[in-house]
Design an enzyme around this catalytic site. Structure first.
Site, mmCIF file in Angstrom:
data_model
loop_
_atom_site.group_PDB
_atom_site.id
_atom_site.type_symbol
_atom_site.label_atom_id
_atom_site.label_comp_id
_atom_site.label_asym_id
_atom_site.label_seq_id
_atom_site.Cartn_x
_atom_site.Cartn_y
_atom_site.Cartn_z
ATOM 1 N N ASN A 86 0.841 -1.185 0.000
ATOM 2 C CA ASN A 86 0.000 0.000 0.000
ATOM 3 C C ASN A 86 0.882 1.243 0.000
ATOM 4 O O ASN A 86 1.979 1.254 0.555
ATOM 5 C CB ASN A 86 -1.022 -0.006 1.151
ATOM 6 C CG ASN A 86 -0.438 -0.140 2.537
ATOM 7 O OD1 ASN A 86 0.553 -0.822 2.766
ATOM 8 N ND2 ASN A 86 -1.075 0.497 3.500
ATOM 9 N N ASN A 142 -0.891 8.779 0.413
ATOM 10 C CA ASN A 142 -0.715 10.055 -0.267
ATOM 11 C C ASN A 142 -1.255 11.136 0.657
ATOM 12 O O ASN A 142 -2.205 10.896 1.400
ATOM 13 C CB ASN A 142 -1.525 9.949 -1.563
ATOM 14 C CG ASN A 142 -1.434 11.129 -2.449
ATOM 15 O OD1 ASN A 142 -1.715 12.255 -2.043
ATOM 16 N ND2 ASN A 142 -1.084 10.881 -3.691
ATOM 17 N N ALA A 143 -0.695 12.332 0.602
ATOM 18 C CA ALA A 143 -1.183 13.423 1.447
ATOM 19 C C ALA A 143 -2.656 13.730 1.175
ATOM 20 O O ALA A 143 -3.381 14.156 2.069
ATOM 21 C CB ALA A 143 -0.340 14.681 1.237
ATOM 22 N N CYS A 179 -3.943 0.494 -2.726
ATOM 23 C CA CYS A 179 -3.883 -0.715 -1.896
ATOM 24 C C CYS A 179 -2.802 -1.663 -2.406
ATOM 25 O O CYS A 179 -2.448 -1.643 -3.593
ATOM 26 C CB CYS A 179 -5.229 -1.426 -1.912
ATOM 27 S SG CYS A 179 -6.580 -0.468 -1.192
ATOM 28 N N GLU A 205 -3.053 -4.864 -2.881
ATOM 29 C CA GLU A 205 -3.601 -5.784 -3.879
ATOM 30 C C GLU A 205 -3.631 -5.138 -5.256
ATOM 31 O O GLU A 205 -3.300 -5.768 -6.264
ATOM 32 C CB GLU A 205 -5.028 -6.208 -3.489
ATOM 33 C CG GLU A 205 -5.119 -6.904 -2.155
ATOM 34 C CD GLU A 205 -5.400 -5.973 -0.972
ATOM 35 O OE1 GLU A 205 -6.042 -6.416 -0.019
ATOM 36 O OE2 GLU A 205 -4.972 -4.792 -1.013
ATOM 37 N N CYS A 262 -10.194 -4.733 0.734
ATOM 38 C CA CYS A 262 -11.326 -3.810 0.771
ATOM 39 C C CYS A 262 -12.288 -4.164 -0.373
ATOM 40 O O CYS A 262 -11.974 -4.992 -1.231
ATOM 41 C CB CYS A 262 -10.842 -2.365 0.647
ATOM 42 S SG CYS A 262 -10.200 -1.929 -0.994
ATOM 43 N N CYS A 315 -10.793 -3.693 -3.877
ATOM 44 C CA CYS A 315 -9.791 -4.714 -4.207
ATOM 45 C C CYS A 315 -10.438 -6.081 -4.428
ATOM 46 O O CYS A 315 -9.961 -6.858 -5.244
ATOM 47 C CB CYS A 315 -8.714 -4.780 -3.133
ATOM 48 S SG CYS A 315 -7.567 -3.385 -3.272
#
Length: 138
Positions: free
Chosen positions: A46, A49-50, A57, A59, A90, A93
């Protein structure tokens, strides 16, 4: 009941990927490793990011590497994360894995000790929508 026998090489690839995750915000490392029907291995981690919801993810990263490598059929996928609970894919994914799955595809949910639970694609995402649904529509 699915077999919890572990593919050590695939588990180690997922664990190595998890350890390389870029997670400065959540500190929640996840790794994934794929064994394709052709016998090739791919992994991903994974990447946050800001703009927090815009991360990717593990996957998804492994699937992107698989497609780049010329493969499109997942035989097994190992997903690993830390903590006491199961770190399952999730919803997004699950659909991504489904796109590249067959009835025989196995999803192995791991912790630091190894495989905690193994599921078929149908168990992970029952009554799923896939490419064959679009073929039937035409």
């Amino acid at each position: 009941m699915p077999d919890l026998t572990q593919n050590t090489e695939l588990f180690e690839l997922a664990k190595e990927a998890m350890n390389k995750a870029y997670v400065p915000y959540s500190q929640f490392h996840v790794g994934a490793a794929i064994l394709t029907a052709k016998g090739q291995f791919y992994s991903g981690c994974n990447v946050e990011n800001a703009a927090y919801p815009e991360g990717t993810c593990a996957e998804a990263g492994a699937i992107a590497a698989m497609v780049l490598g010329g493969d499109t059929l997942i035989k097994d996928i190992y997903v690993i994360g830390n903590g006491d609970g199961l770190v399952t894919p999730c919803g997004g994914c699950r659909q991504k894995i489904r796109e590249f799955s067959s009835a025989d595809t196995m999803i192995h949910i791991c912790g630091a000790e190894g495989v905690r639970k193994s599921l078929t694609m149908d168990e992970l995402l029952p009554f799923s929508f896939g490419p064959e649904n679009l073929e039937q529509a035409g």
